[in-house]
Design an enzyme around this catalytic site. Structure first.
Site, mmCIF file in Angstrom:
data_model
loop_
_atom_site.group_PDB
_atom_site.id
_atom_site.type_symbol
_atom_site.label_atom_id
_atom_site.label_comp_id
_atom_site.label_asym_id
_atom_site.label_seq_id
_atom_site.Cartn_x
_atom_site.Cartn_y
_atom_site.Cartn_z
ATOM 1 C CE LYS A 1 -17.276 -14.120 37.286
ATOM 2 N NZ LYS A 1 -17.934 -13.364 38.383
ATOM 3 N N GLY B 1 -20.069 -11.048 32.525
ATOM 4 C CA GLY B 1 -20.365 -11.873 31.362
ATOM 5 C C GLY B 1 -19.722 -13.241 31.424
ATOM 6 N N GLY C 1 -19.777 -15.191 33.952
ATOM 7 C CA GLY C 1 -20.771 -16.064 34.571
ATOM 8 C C GLY C 1 -21.824 -16.502 33.573
ATOM 9 C CD GLU D 1 -29.840 -19.105 48.774
ATOM 10 O OE1 GLU D 1 -30.767 -18.263 48.905
ATOM 11 O OE2 GLU D 1 -28.673 -18.890 49.111
ATOM 12 C CB CYS E 1 -30.588 -14.527 50.778
ATOM 13 S SG CYS E 1 -29.739 -16.068 51.162
ATOM 14 C CD GLU F 1 -32.833 -10.327 48.964
ATOM 15 O OE1 GLU F 1 -32.508 -11.218 49.774
ATOM 16 O OE2 GLU F 1 -32.679 -10.437 47.745
#
Length: 489
Positions: A183, A219, A221, A259, A293, A392
């Site tokens: 997905k 949704g 996911g 992750e 990230c 972040e």
């Protein structure tokens, strides 16, 4: 000319390219804000069909046991994708806003070629380990370990480096013998959809082994994470969403790989080449507009040379103006969306409210009337407890902080809920070793050393995630261990 890859706008379910039951949804170019085209919009029913196909393919075929066949299919996929590399490149630049120069590396070609490493591993891996004879409870017994595929893998991926992250899940999961439901993020569906088309039409990957479900509905996911037919969830994204995924997966106690976010520190020791180090830190945070990230977003420099470090870094960042990602010379492209730009701009305003100084940037570049661009921004004068130094931001924003020696630099690096990546620059090997041992992070570059590679595990400490991706360690995330004991002869 706008891209309209209509053939790439289908779901891959059970070996067939099918339309989304929800119709289609719009895809926009983040560098121009123009409509690129449409992607297949899956519904809950489509996701249910994909999970069912993956379950049947795992339970009813020999995919998980035929290591050589899996390796051959992965090599076919890599070679077929290589044949579409220019089409993939243009899609990646258009829908991700990825700078062209990065598509020759971690944004496209590198991840595609990494499939070969996992194909080789499927054939060379020690699937059986003999533990020898022993006499537990006085009974002569021979024991051995079998490594087996976990089952159905649900892979949920973000928009910032779609190929790198998609293939970092698809590659090892398939090599290990699992079936996959991918997905991808709704911001970048074409990158995944074209892979599905190539897999369906140009490889021998059996029906149901790889399913790709694009959707505008987040949704979908959550449905993948909750479904008891899914044995493992591999998620990359924000820490907040990772918590939600973990809660959803806990109902069926499935394995979870996460992750997540980072606020990585770039440590400059007092014996380092200050100009070289600060210039590199300024360059790195501008790459792909800071949308990574593991990008280092805190520059930690000796207090005695703080003002000098600010000026050196500012000089580098002033020279990296945001530009058209189609231009080979562009380093800093657009942010992915208006929403993400608003988030980044909110943090820049917050820095000023917290007493910080906007040394460079801070606004939208005047030379771009359209596109979700933000100027590379350097922030000084805030403590390491400030929100802009703790949270972040996911944009081309660098916070520069002073340290009072090596131990203080380590303290600042560790003063974060995250522990994903980092860097250290210095010349004394003993001091470097002390810093490496002290910083709590999953990857650490020393004096420009590159930690990203197919054979190198990637992941984080603390709230940066659970488990490792890539390398043998990442491959083994997708395996179960079975102990077999039989009478010793």
């Amino acid at each position: 000319m706008p891209l309209r890859p209509t053939d790439s706008s289908a779901l891959l379910i059970d070996g067939k390219l099918v339309p989304g039951s929800g119709g289609t949804f719009e895809i926009f170019d983040p560098s121009t804000e123009e409509l690129l085209g449409y992607a297949a919009d899956a519904t809950s029913a489509d996701m249910d069909a994909a999970i069912d196909a993956a379950r049947r393919a795992f339970d009813e075929t020999g995919w998980s046991r035929d290591h050589a066949f899996r390796a051959r299919c992965l090599r076919q996929l890599r070679d077929a994708l290589r044949g579409h590399i220019e089409e993939l490149r243009e899609i990646t630049i258009a829908e991700v806003g990825a700078p062209r120069f990065l598509t020759s590396a971690a944004h496209l070609e590198g991840p595609v070629d990494d499939l070969l490493w996992f194909a080789d591993l499927a054939e060379s891996y020690a699937w059986k380990e003999d533990l020898g004879n022993a006499s537990p409870m006085g009974i002569p017994t021979h024991r051995y370990l079998l490594k087996e595929a976990t089952g159905v893998v649900g892979a949920i991926t973000p928009w910032n480096f779609p190929h790198q992250i998609n293939f970092a899940k698809i590659g090892p999961a398939l090599a290990a013998g699992n079936t996959v439901v991918l997905k991808p993020a709704p911001d970048t569906p074409w990158c995944a959809a074209l892979v599905g088309k190539v897999a369906a039409e140009e490889t021998d990957i059996p029906p149901g082994v790889l399913n790709i479900v694009t959707s505008s509905d987040h949704g979908i996911g959550a449905q993948l994470a909750e479904d008891p037919r899914v044995d493992l969830i591999s998620f990359t994204g924000s820490t907040a969403t990772g918590r939600s995924v973990m809660r959803a997966a806990s109902e069926s106690l499935k394995k979870v790989f996460l992750e997540l976010g980072g606020k990585s520190a770039f440590l400059v020791l007092d014996d380092a080449d200050l100009r070289g180090a600060c210039s590199m830190a300024g360059f790195m945070v501008c790459t792909h507009a800071g949308q990574g990230c593991a990008i280092t977003t805190r520059l930690v420099v000796p207090r005695a040379r703080y003002d000098e470090a600010v000026e050196i870094t500012a000089e580098t960042m002033r020279g990296l103006r945001p530009g058209d990602p189609r231009d080979p010379g562009t380093v800093c492209g657009p942010l992915i969306s208006a929403r993400q730009r608003e988030r980044v701009e909110g943090y820049i305003r917050l820095a000023a409210e917290e007493g910080g100084t906007i040394v460079v940037g801070g606004g939208r570049p005047a030379e771009h009337d359209h596109g979700f661009f933000v100027e590379p921004t350097l922030i000084s004068g805030v403590p390491d407890s400030a929100r802009v130094a703790q949270e972040e931001i996911f944009g081309p924003v660098l916070v520069i902080l002073p340290h009072d020696g090596d131990d203080d630099a380590i303290r600042i690096a560790n003063d974060s809920p995250y522990g994903l990546s980092g860097a250290v620059y210095g010349t004394d090997p003993d001091r470097i070793a002390h810093v490496v041992a002290g910083v709590r992070t999953g990857t650490l570059g020393v004096n420009g050393g590159i930690w990203y590679a197919a054979d190198a595990p990637f992941g984080g400490y603390k709230q940066s995630g659970i488990g490792r991706e890539m390398g043998v360690a990442g491959f083994e995330e997708y395996l179960e261990t079975k102990l077999v004991a039989e009478p010793a002869h």
